[in-house]
Write a protein that holds these residues in place. Structure first.
Motif, PDB file in Angstrom:
ATOM      1  N   GLY A  64       0.811  -1.107   0.118  1.00 54.18           N
ATOM      2  CA  GLY A  64       0.194   0.049   0.087  1.00 54.18           C
ATOM      3  C   GLY A  64       0.960   1.336  -0.112  1.00 54.18           C
ATOM      4  O   GLY A  64       0.315   2.218   0.471  1.00 54.18           O
ATOM      5  N   LEU A  65       2.249   1.179  -0.487  1.00 53.98           N
ATOM      6  CA  LEU A  65       2.956   2.177  -0.570  1.00 53.98           C
ATOM      7  C   LEU A  65       3.331   2.673  -2.110  1.00 53.98           C
ATOM      8  O   LEU A  65       3.073   1.653  -2.691  1.00 53.98           O
ATOM      9  CB  LEU A  65       4.262   2.004   0.201  1.00 53.98           C
ATOM     10  CG  LEU A  65       4.424   1.871   1.402  1.00 53.98           C
ATOM     11  CD1 LEU A  65       5.665   1.251   2.135  1.00 53.98           C
ATOM     12  CD2 LEU A  65       4.007   3.206   2.378  1.00 53.98           C
ATOM     13  N   PRO A  66       3.748   3.961  -2.268  1.00 53.96           N
ATOM     14  CA  PRO A  66       3.849   4.170  -3.728  1.00 53.96           C
ATOM     15  C   PRO A  66       5.276   3.355  -3.897  1.00 53.96           C
ATOM     16  O   PRO A  66       6.150   2.958  -3.264  1.00 53.96           O
ATOM     17  CB  PRO A  66       4.551   5.807  -3.576  1.00 53.96           C
ATOM     18  CG  PRO A  66       3.586   6.188  -2.263  1.00 53.96           C
ATOM     19  CD  PRO A  66       3.687   5.095  -1.403  1.00 53.96           C
ATOM     20  N   SER A  67       5.569   3.271  -5.366  1.00 52.09           N
ATOM     21  CA  SER A  67       6.632   2.580  -5.861  1.00 52.09           C
ATOM     22  C   SER A  67       7.804   3.291  -5.761  1.00 52.09           C
ATOM     23  O   SER A  67       8.765   2.847  -5.331  1.00 52.09           O
ATOM     24  CB  SER A  67       6.279   2.293  -7.308  1.00 52.09           C
ATOM     25  OG  SER A  67       5.362   1.423  -7.880  1.00 52.09           O
ATOM     26  N   VAL A  68       7.828   4.797  -5.858  1.00 51.12           N
ATOM     27  CA  VAL A  68       8.713   5.744  -5.572  1.00 51.12           C
ATOM     28  C   VAL A  68       8.528   6.261  -4.494  1.00 51.12           C
ATOM     29  O   VAL A  68       7.669   6.910  -4.069  1.00 51.12           O
ATOM     30  CB  VAL A  68       8.760   6.660  -7.030  1.00 51.12           C
ATOM     31  CG1 VAL A  68       9.960   7.638  -6.984  1.00 51.12           C
ATOM     32  CG2 VAL A  68       9.005   5.756  -8.140  1.00 51.12           C
ATOM     33  N   ALA A  98       7.080  13.297  -8.468  1.00 45.34           N
ATOM     34  CA  ALA A  98       6.069  13.162  -9.341  1.00 45.34           C
ATOM     35  C   ALA A  98       5.874  14.318  -9.968  1.00 45.34           C
ATOM     36  O   ALA A  98       5.675  14.739 -11.076  1.00 45.34           O
ATOM     37  CB  ALA A  98       4.972  12.891  -8.713  1.00 45.34           C
ATOM     38  N   LEU A  99       5.966  15.763  -9.181  1.00 44.83           N
ATOM     39  CA  LEU A  99       5.881  16.926  -9.848  1.00 44.83           C
ATOM     40  C   LEU A  99       6.884  17.370 -10.956  1.00 44.83           C
ATOM     41  O   LEU A  99       6.535  17.797 -11.788  1.00 44.83           O
ATOM     42  CB  LEU A  99       5.728  17.993  -8.779  1.00 44.83           C
ATOM     43  CG  LEU A  99       4.676  19.055  -8.752  1.00 44.83           C
ATOM     44  CD1 LEU A  99       3.569  18.712  -8.727  1.00 44.83           C
ATOM     45  CD2 LEU A  99       5.113  19.882  -7.429  1.00 44.83           C
ATOM     46  N   GLY A 131      -2.182  10.410 -24.826  1.00 42.33           N
ATOM     47  CA  GLY A 131      -2.258   8.819 -24.450  1.00 42.33           C
ATOM     48  C   GLY A 131      -1.365   8.747 -23.232  1.00 42.33           C
ATOM     49  O   GLY A 131      -0.230   9.491 -23.170  1.00 42.33           O
ATOM     50  N   ILE A 132      -1.911   7.716 -22.305  1.00 39.87           N
ATOM     51  CA  ILE A 132      -1.146   7.492 -21.224  1.00 39.87           C
ATOM     52  C   ILE A 132      -0.949   5.982 -21.075  1.00 39.87           C
ATOM     53  O   ILE A 132      -2.014   5.098 -21.340  1.00 39.87           O
ATOM     54  CB  ILE A 132      -1.314   8.219 -20.087  1.00 39.87           C
ATOM     55  CG1 ILE A 132      -1.378   9.613 -20.130  1.00 39.87           C
ATOM     56  CG2 ILE A 132      -0.644   7.349 -18.794  1.00 39.87           C
ATOM     57  CD1 ILE A 132      -1.966  10.329 -18.830  1.00 39.87           C
ATOM     58  N   ILE A 133       0.378   5.225 -20.797  1.00 38.64           N
ATOM     59  CA  ILE A 133       0.353   4.025 -20.853  1.00 38.64           C
ATOM     60  C   ILE A 133       1.043   3.714 -19.340  1.00 38.64           C
ATOM     61  O   ILE A 133       2.185   4.273 -19.366  1.00 38.64           O
ATOM     62  CB  ILE A 133       1.028   3.338 -21.899  1.00 38.64           C
ATOM     63  CG1 ILE A 133       0.254   3.497 -23.259  1.00 38.64           C
ATOM     64  CG2 ILE A 133       1.320   1.749 -21.599  1.00 38.64           C
ATOM     65  CD1 ILE A 133       0.792   2.707 -24.498  1.00 38.64           C
ATOM     66  N   GLY A 134       0.290   3.216 -18.646  1.00 38.26           N
ATOM     67  CA  GLY A 134       0.775   3.033 -17.182  1.00 38.26           C
ATOM     68  C   GLY A 134       0.064   4.125 -16.599  1.00 38.26           C
ATOM     69  O   GLY A 134       0.397   5.411 -16.325  1.00 38.26           O
ATOM     70  N   CYS A 135      -0.833   3.820 -15.605  1.00 33.57           N
ATOM     71  CA  CYS A 135      -1.760   4.721 -14.838  1.00 33.57           C
ATOM     72  C   CYS A 135      -1.512   5.094 -13.615  1.00 33.57           C
ATOM     73  O   CYS A 135      -2.608   5.306 -12.696  1.00 33.57           O
ATOM     74  CB  CYS A 135      -3.328   4.543 -15.189  1.00 33.57           C
ATOM     75  SG  CYS A 135      -3.520   4.561 -16.959  1.00 33.57           S
ATOM     76  N   GLY A 136      -0.165   4.871 -13.098  1.00 32.39           N
ATOM     77  CA  GLY A 136       0.081   4.869 -11.627  1.00 32.39           C
ATOM     78  C   GLY A 136       0.383   6.405 -11.134  1.00 32.39           C
ATOM     79  O   GLY A 136      -0.160   7.342 -11.772  1.00 32.39           O
ATOM     80  N   ALA A 137       1.339   6.659 -10.373  1.00 37.37           N
ATOM     81  CA  ALA A 137       1.413   7.985  -9.581  1.00 37.37           C
ATOM     82  C   ALA A 137       2.031   8.902 -10.706  1.00 37.37           C
ATOM     83  O   ALA A 137       1.469  10.021 -10.644  1.00 37.37           O
ATOM     84  CB  ALA A 137       2.582   7.693  -8.541  1.00 37.37           C
ATOM     85  N   GLN A 138       2.944   8.524 -11.470  1.00 32.94           N
ATOM     86  CA  GLN A 138       3.437   9.526 -12.451  1.00 32.94           C
ATOM     87  C   GLN A 138       2.511   9.939 -13.493  1.00 32.94           C
ATOM     88  O   GLN A 138       2.516  10.970 -13.968  1.00 32.94           O
ATOM     89  CB  GLN A 138       4.725   8.822 -13.249  1.00 32.94           C
ATOM     90  CG  GLN A 138       5.891   8.441 -12.108  1.00 32.94           C
ATOM     91  CD  GLN A 138       6.150   9.241 -10.924  1.00 32.94           C
ATOM     92  OE1 GLN A 138       6.399  10.530 -11.367  1.00 32.94           O
ATOM     93  NE2 GLN A 138       6.315   8.821  -9.860  1.00 32.94           N
ATOM     94  N   SER A 153       5.466   0.285 -14.711  1.00 30.95           N
ATOM     95  CA  SER A 153       6.465  -0.257 -14.141  1.00 30.95           C
ATOM     96  C   SER A 153       6.920  -1.720 -14.724  1.00 30.95           C
ATOM     97  O   SER A 153       7.089  -2.613 -13.870  1.00 30.95           O
ATOM     98  CB  SER A 153       6.076  -0.560 -12.617  1.00 30.95           C
ATOM     99  OG  SER A 153       4.816  -1.179 -12.603  1.00 30.95           O
ATOM    100  N   VAL A 154       6.828  -1.695 -16.088  1.00 23.95           N
ATOM    101  CA  VAL A 154       7.358  -2.806 -16.659  1.00 23.95           C
ATOM    102  C   VAL A 154       8.776  -3.484 -15.959  1.00 23.95           C
ATOM    103  O   VAL A 154       9.554  -2.658 -15.758  1.00 23.95           O
ATOM    104  CB  VAL A 154       7.360  -2.668 -18.134  1.00 23.95           C
ATOM    105  CG1 VAL A 154       8.315  -1.741 -18.653  1.00 23.95           C
ATOM    106  CG2 VAL A 154       7.446  -4.056 -18.915  1.00 23.95           C
ATOM    107  N   ALA A 155       8.888  -4.609 -16.030  1.00 20.49           N
ATOM    108  CA  ALA A 155       9.950  -5.246 -15.581  1.00 20.49           C
ATOM    109  C   ALA A 155      11.165  -5.283 -16.642  1.00 20.49           C
ATOM    110  O   ALA A 155      10.975  -5.236 -17.745  1.00 20.49           O
ATOM    111  CB  ALA A 155       9.933  -6.643 -15.147  1.00 20.49           C
TER     112      ALA A 155
END
Ligand SMILES: NC(=O)c1ccc[n+]([C@@H]2O[C@H](COP(=O)([O-])OP(=O)(O)OC[C@H]3O[C@@H](n4cnc5c(N)ncnc54)[C@H](O)[C@@H]3O)[C@@H](O)[C@H]2O)c1
Length: 383
Positions: free
Chosen positions: A121-125, A150-151, A173-180, A244-246
């Motif tokens: 439950g924490l941010p990746s970054v 992020a900013l 377009g956005i691919i990857g909809c996390g924090a960034q 966050s692709v590996a």
């Protein structure tokens, strides 16, 4: 002599322990220098005072002018370094140093743990920046920097987009909809009218929640599934990839026919082996690294040679009129994240906090009266 004043209270396991109270100067004043701490509570206060739109705009202006006048004799950055590991999960902790010659050093420490959101439950970054005074080495401030990362990442993309993307309203377009992704949309919306955004994430939950996380921007959002990713890439004017692709699992963007003027902010590739874009697309685009050496090791530029690359971010900004010619061509901003961006954003936040009297001041470092006595802080003048 300071040691005459030591009151020995006992011996334990061969270790002397002593108690003395803090000593004050001959004029009665303490010479304790304080460190300003801007944690989540203080950050919230600053953002409530200033407003997140104004903060983004101020950061855009500040970063743009710092990039335009970037001079390595004035601002020195050294390549980031850190520990990369695969246990217990894939992750890293890195340090990113910058020096403003004659005044300040900023060191951001940043952790990247892509399993954080689902498992903890924490941010990746997660990041923190320490600011040091180069006159005396003092720790001037400790600044929460997860939000700032992020900013500034969104802001760096907005600067590149402003120069390289087609003018007028855009489809993003956005691919990857996390924090960034949130700050990509927000920062780009400050420099272009976004008519709609088409977004994709391999996690249906993250993709679905994106709409509510960015509802305040009032941009129509179309969330698509994996079957429509080719349409997404082929339709949009500007694309931000922040997945966050590996490592070694990319690219995430399919090689399809794109708009001839497509501008891409490739944000996610910032780790050896991690890529998001197909090499064929890179080969037909002007690829602008934020930091050449870093991008060759960690960015999309891993797939290219230095000779294939366009200008670094400072040159892109300095010669923006020239590079605006590429607005009708395919362009890529290879964003790996630069320590200079962290210095600029931490300084801006610190400045705003000082203006509004926000921040906790703590006596974190030993700054005792007797510079030659590491025990002096224990002195009890009454002893
Ligand atoms: N360039 C920079 O300055 C900079 C700054 C911060 C973070 N980053 C990088 O940006 C990436 C995203 O960071 P974040 O904080 O948003 O992470 P996050 O964990 O909040 O979001 C990442 C999202 O990517 C999704 N994803 C993973 N693989 C995907 C794929 N193949 N296709 C579509 N979606 C996929 C995940 O489901 C997740 O929702 C990370 O790799 C991070 O290292 C770069």
């Amino acid at each position: 002599m300071a040691h005459c004043a030591i009151a020995r209270n006992g011996e334990t396991m061969g270790l002397r322990f002593i108690t003395r109270s803090a000593r004050v100067g001959s004029d009665g004043s303490s010479n304790v220098k304080k460190t300003r701490v801007l944690g989540m509570r203080e950050l919230t206060q600053v953002v409530e005072m200033v407003g997140v739109d104004r903060l983004l705009d101020a950061l855009f202006e500040r970063l743009h002018s710092r990039l335009a006048e970037h001079d390595t004799d004035v601002t020195t950055t050294i390549d980031r370094a850190g520990f990369h590991y695969a246990k217990p999960d894939l992750g890293l902790i890195e340090w990113m140093p910058t020096m403003q010659v004659g005044s300040r050093v900023a060191i951001k420490t940043v952790g990247y743990h892509p399993s954080n959101p689902t498992q903890r439950g924490l941010p990746s970054v997660l990041a923190t920046t320490s600011l040091y005074d180069t006159v005396d080495g003092r720790l001037v401030a400790l600044v929460e920097s997860t939000f700032l990362t992020a900013l500034r990442t969104g802001t760096a993309s907005a600067i590149a987009t402003d120069i390289l993307a087609k003018p007028g309203p855009i489809t993003l377009g956005i691919i990857g909809c996390g924090a960034q992704a949130v700050t990509q949309l927000h920062a780009i919306s400050r420099i272009r009218d976004i008519e709609r955004a088409i977004v994709f994430d391999t996690s249906c939950e993250v993709a679905a929640s994106f709409t509510s996380r960015v509802a305040f921007l009032k941009v129509p959002i179309e969330v698509v599934g994996p079957d429509a990713i080719g349409r997404l890439v082929g339709t949009v004017d500007v694309l931000s990839t922040c997945t966050s692709v590996a490592p070694d699992a990319g690219p995430v963007v399919p090689h399809v026919k794109t708009q001839p003027w497509l501008h891409i902010n490739a944000v996610g590739a910032d780790f050896a082996g991690k890529i998001e874009l197909p090499i064929a697309l890179l080969r037909t685009s002007l690829v602008c690294p934020d930091v050449l050496s870093q991008c060759l090791l960690e960015g999309e530029a891993q797939q290219l040679e230095a000779a294939d690359l366009g200008p670094e971010l400072p040159e892109l900004v300095r010669r923006r009129t020239h590079f605006e010619e590429f607005r009708s061509a395919s362009t890529v901003f290879d964003s790996t994240g630069w320590a200079l961006e962290d210095l600029v954003s931490a300084e801006l936040l610190l400045e705003l906090a000082e203006q509004h009297g926000i921040g906790i001041e703590i006596a974190l470092q030993a700054t005792s009266q007797d510079a030659h006595d590491p025990y002096a802080f224990l002195l009890n003048d009454n002893a």
